[in-house]
Design a protein around this motif. Structure first.
Motif, PDB file in Angstrom:
ATOM      1  N   THR A   1      13.053  -6.494 -42.662  1.00 15.53           N
ATOM      2  CA  THR A   1      14.037  -5.423 -42.759  1.00 15.53           C
ATOM      3  C   THR A   1      15.435  -6.022 -42.828  1.00 15.53           C
ATOM      4  OG1 THR A   1      12.600  -4.010 -41.444  1.00 15.53           O
ATOM      5  CG2 THR A   1      14.882  -3.322 -41.632  1.00 15.53           C
ATOM      6  N   ARG A   2      16.281  -5.491 -43.728  1.00 17.11           N
ATOM      7  CA  ARG A   2      17.678  -5.927 -43.789  1.00 17.11           C
ATOM      8  C   ARG A   2      18.583  -4.701 -43.766  1.00 17.11           C
ATOM      9  NH1 ARG A   2      17.728 -10.414 -48.737  1.00 17.11           N
ATOM     10  NH2 ARG A   2      16.082 -11.707 -47.847  1.00 17.11           N
ATOM     11  N   ASP A   3      19.718  -4.830 -43.109  1.00 15.72           N
ATOM     12  CA  ASP A   3      20.705  -3.748 -43.093  1.00 15.72           C
ATOM     13  C   ASP A   3      21.808  -4.115 -44.079  1.00 15.72           C
ATOM     14  OD1 ASP A   3      22.341  -1.657 -42.596  1.00 15.72           O
ATOM     15  OD2 ASP A   3      22.791  -2.172 -40.512  1.00 15.72           O
ATOM     16  N   VAL A   4      21.900  -3.377 -45.175  1.00  9.79           N
ATOM     17  CA  VAL A   4      22.909  -3.735 -46.193  1.00  9.79           C
ATOM     18  C   VAL A   4      24.038  -2.716 -46.304  1.00  9.79           C
ATOM     19  CG1 VAL A   4      21.250  -5.039 -47.583  1.00  9.79           C
ATOM     20  CG2 VAL A   4      21.640  -2.642 -48.092  1.00  9.79           C
ATOM     21  N   LEU A   5      23.979  -1.633 -45.500  1.00  9.90           N
ATOM     22  CA  LEU A   5      24.958  -0.542 -45.675  1.00  9.90           C
ATOM     23  C   LEU A   5      26.405  -1.028 -45.557  1.00  9.90           C
ATOM     24  CD1 LEU A   5      25.506   2.512 -46.049  1.00  9.90           C
ATOM     25  CD2 LEU A   5      25.436   2.734 -43.566  1.00  9.90           C
ATOM     26  N   ALA A   6      26.712  -1.786 -44.519  1.00  2.40           N
ATOM     27  CA  ALA A   6      28.103  -2.209 -44.303  1.00  2.40           C
ATOM     28  C   ALA A   6      28.585  -3.116 -45.441  1.00  2.40           C
ATOM     29  CB  ALA A   6      28.235  -2.922 -42.961  1.00  2.40           C
TER      30      ALA A   6
ATOM     31  N   VAL B   1      10.751  -8.330 -53.544  1.00  2.20           N
ATOM     32  CA  VAL B   1      11.206  -7.005 -53.975  1.00  2.20           C
ATOM     33  C   VAL B   1      11.966  -6.327 -52.845  1.00  2.20           C
ATOM     34  CG1 VAL B   1      10.479  -4.758 -54.901  1.00  2.20           C
ATOM     35  CG2 VAL B   1       9.050  -6.771 -55.267  1.00  2.20           C
ATOM     36  N   VAL B   2      13.073  -5.681 -53.171  1.00  2.00           N
ATOM     37  CA  VAL B   2      13.790  -4.894 -52.179  1.00  2.00           C
ATOM     38  C   VAL B   2      13.420  -3.416 -52.382  1.00  2.00           C
ATOM     39  CG1 VAL B   2      15.900  -4.818 -53.605  1.00  2.00           C
ATOM     40  CG2 VAL B   2      16.066  -4.396 -51.167  1.00  2.00           C
ATOM     41  N   VAL B   3      13.194  -2.696 -51.276  1.00  2.00           N
ATOM     42  CA  VAL B   3      12.742  -1.306 -51.336  1.00  2.00           C
ATOM     43  C   VAL B   3      13.665  -0.428 -50.491  1.00  2.00           C
ATOM     44  CG1 VAL B   3      10.882   0.294 -50.674  1.00  2.00           C
ATOM     45  CG2 VAL B   3      10.318  -1.902 -51.745  1.00  2.00           C
ATOM     46  N   GLY B   4      14.101   0.697 -51.085  1.00  2.00           N
ATOM     47  CA  GLY B   4      14.909   1.675 -50.356  1.00  2.00           C
ATOM     48  C   GLY B   4      14.381   3.073 -50.635  1.00  2.00           C
ATOM     49  N   TYR B   5      14.899   4.064 -49.904  1.00  2.00           N
ATOM     50  CA  TYR B   5      14.436   5.440 -50.151  1.00  2.00           C
ATOM     51  C   TYR B   5      15.531   6.458 -49.840  1.00  2.00           C
ATOM     52  CZ  TYR B   5      13.344   5.392 -45.070  1.00  2.00           C
ATOM     53  OH  TYR B   5      13.397   5.284 -43.703  1.00  2.00           O
TER      54      TYR B   5
ATOM     55  N   VAL C   1      11.552  -6.699 -48.936  1.00  4.48           N
ATOM     56  CA  VAL C   1      12.749  -6.538 -48.106  1.00  4.48           C
ATOM     57  C   VAL C   1      13.020  -5.038 -48.012  1.00  4.48           C
ATOM     58  CG1 VAL C   1      15.219  -6.984 -47.915  1.00  4.48           C
ATOM     59  CG2 VAL C   1      13.718  -8.717 -48.919  1.00  4.48           C
ATOM     60  N   ARG C   2      12.909  -4.472 -46.815  1.00  2.00           N
ATOM     61  CA  ARG C   2      13.087  -3.024 -46.643  1.00  2.00           C
ATOM     62  C   ARG C   2      14.516  -2.761 -46.166  1.00  2.00           C
ATOM     63  NH1 ARG C   2       7.337  -1.644 -43.617  1.00  2.00           N
ATOM     64  NH2 ARG C   2       7.789   0.516 -44.205  1.00  2.00           N
ATOM     65  N   ILE C   3      15.239  -1.945 -46.947  1.00  2.00           N
ATOM     66  CA  ILE C   3      16.628  -1.646 -46.560  1.00  2.00           C
ATOM     67  C   ILE C   3      16.774  -0.228 -46.012  1.00  2.00           C
ATOM     68  CG2 ILE C   3      17.635  -3.341 -48.128  1.00  2.00           C
ATOM     69  CD1 ILE C   3      18.392  -0.943 -49.987  1.00  2.00           C
TER      70      ILE C   3
END
Length: 467
Positions: A149-154, A47-51, A76-78
């Motif tokens: 943790t993953r950085d997906v912003l870019a 599961v991917v989780v964002g806030y 997966v925490r974004i």
């Protein structure tokens, strides 16, 4: 171990409550355990989780991740970002089967909630009820999932920018646009996006602040667009774009400061899209102007009217294969060259693209639209036990009288004067009315018909409610 949720927080399209009153960390933990249980039983594991930028979001995220892991889901925490960035992470990652965004959307600062996706589909209605049943029974899977943790912003911003692919750079570089992030979760993504866009960009309130110090982040309320209108006027910009708190809804004003409402934006998108995909189905919601459905038909598309609500809209698009849908509330869904979820940053880029491809400014496109006379959404409180029953009574009377009615979501009645709508809100103890006509007299007659039907059910349009 079992858990009981406060009855009002498990709603039709999402989960939402007031922090410290109806919603807290224990609820977030139970949602995590329930969602992980459903996911694992469906054959998924990650599961991917964002806030969003609300003050309470990090606390809920911590508890949610604990709950997911305790029932054996890998997380997966974004981190913090707009809701569509979470949808993107879920849709684009091959190893992920579900997603949860913690967000209070456009509600007041003391609210928060959860938007859920499972296997690429919106998780709503009976799915959400099921989480309550699993929690009450304590019927949770056991496990110990991992967390990364993953950085997906870019990557997300680059994907949004693909909405401009193939457009001439000179047409784009002459654009001058105002943007208002409303101190919501769109801020950092918007800063990165505009730094990569050709043209000149003026940004307001991109600092994420869950107390919303400048104005409430709901672009469907005209008063919240005052700062954006002032910016467009002061700098002489081509148009302005605003976002709600979690950036799944868009608002816009043209170069003269006129609001471009949700159905008018959809009209622009439809004209652009139907040149590329002739004959396509375009879905508008039951609250939209007749002018929208007329325009879709005029541009050679198949207009389809459907229920209000982001989850039911996405489900209808999937069922009909429609490449485009939108709601009055500013949710716009592109399945054409995109994933079919509501993303206001992508919708903004597609608005720029539409203007360039159609060879007309946003102000010209807005000016070409017919001036319909319509009421705002009139919302009034009705006892929860009466709200759906009253709509059923109205529907029965109208059908007995042979009226022209669309009853997929409340009742929408077409007359020679225009149309009127009466529906029950899925999220509050409220009835919503709206009417539209070509003349002031017609509008008055339509409002009288609404009042007559309400009176026959022992109700009246009493105290007006805000959103």
């Amino acid at each position: 171990m079992s858990h009981r949720f406060y009855p009002t927080i498990l709603r039709e399209y999402d989960i939402r409550g007031v922090i410290g009153e109806t919603l807290g960390p224990d609820d977030a933990r139970a949602i995590g355990r329930g969602f992980a249980t459903v996911l694992r039983r469906a054959g998924g594991s990650k599961v991917v989780v964002g806030y969003d930028g609300r003050v309470s979001s990090p606390m809920l995220e911590e508890a949610l991740v604990e709950g997911l892991a305790a029932s054996g889901a890998d997380v997966v925490r974004i981190g913090m970002g707009p809701t569509p960035m979470l949808y993107y992470a879920e849709a684009s990652a091959r190893d992920v089967q579900g997603g949860i965004q913690i967000t209070g959307s456009h509600n007041p600062p003391d609210y928060n909630g959860f938007k859920l996706v499972l296997m690429g589909r919106p998780f709503f209605g009976e799915d959400i009820t099921r989480l309550g049943e699993i929690a009450a029974a304590g019927d949770w899977e056991e496990g110990s999932g991992s967390s990364e943790t993953r950085d997906v912003l870019a990557a997300y911003v680059d994907r949004v920018l693909e909405g401009l692919a193939g457009l001439p750079g000179d047409a784009l570089s002459s654009l001058r646009i105002g943007w208002d992030a409303g101190n919501g979760a769109a801020g950092p993504a918007l800063e990165l996006l505009t730094s990569k866009l050709p043209g000149e960009h003026h940004l307001l309130f991109t600092e994420v602040d869950g107390t919303f110090p400048n104005h409430h982040p709901d672009p469907t309320e005209e008063r919240n667009l005052a700062d954006l209108k002032a910016l467009v006027a002061r700098e002489g910009l081509d148009f302005g774009i605003a976002f709600d708190g979690d950036a799944d809804r868009i608002g816009a004003v043209d170069g003269k400061g006129r609001v471009i409402w949700g159905d008018q934006l959809l009209t622009i998108y439809a004209e652009d899209l139907l040149r590329m995909v002739p004959g396509a189905t375009v879905i508008g919601d039951i609250k939209a102007s007749r002018a929208l459905f007329d325009a879709i038909a005029r541009y050679g598309g198949k207009p389809l009217m459907w229920k209000t609500g982001h989850s039911v809209m996405k489900a209808k698009m999937r069922e009909t294969g429609a490449p485009l849908a939108g709601e009055m509330s500013g949710h716009v869904f592109f399945a054409h060259d995109y994933y079919g979820f509501d993303d206001a940053l992508y919708a903004a880029v597609r608005l720029i693209a539409a203007s360039v491809r159609l060879g007309r400014s946003i102000t010209e496109l807005r000016a070409a639209m017919p001036d319909m006379l319509n009421t705002p959404e009139l919302r009034f409180q009705v006892d929860e036990s009466r709200k759906f029953a009253a709509i059923d009574e109205v529907r029965q009377r109208l059908s007995d009288a042979g009226a022209r009615v669309v009853d997929i979501d409340g009742v929408r009645v077409t007359t020679d004067d225009g149309w009127w709508l009466l529906r029950a809100s899925n999220t509050q103890d409220v009835l919503v009315a709206r009417a539209e006509s070509d003349t002031p007299e017609g509008l008055e007659r339509l409002m009288a018909q609404i009042d007559e039907q309400l009176a026959l059910s022992g109700l009246a349009r009493g105290e007006q409610m805000g959103h």
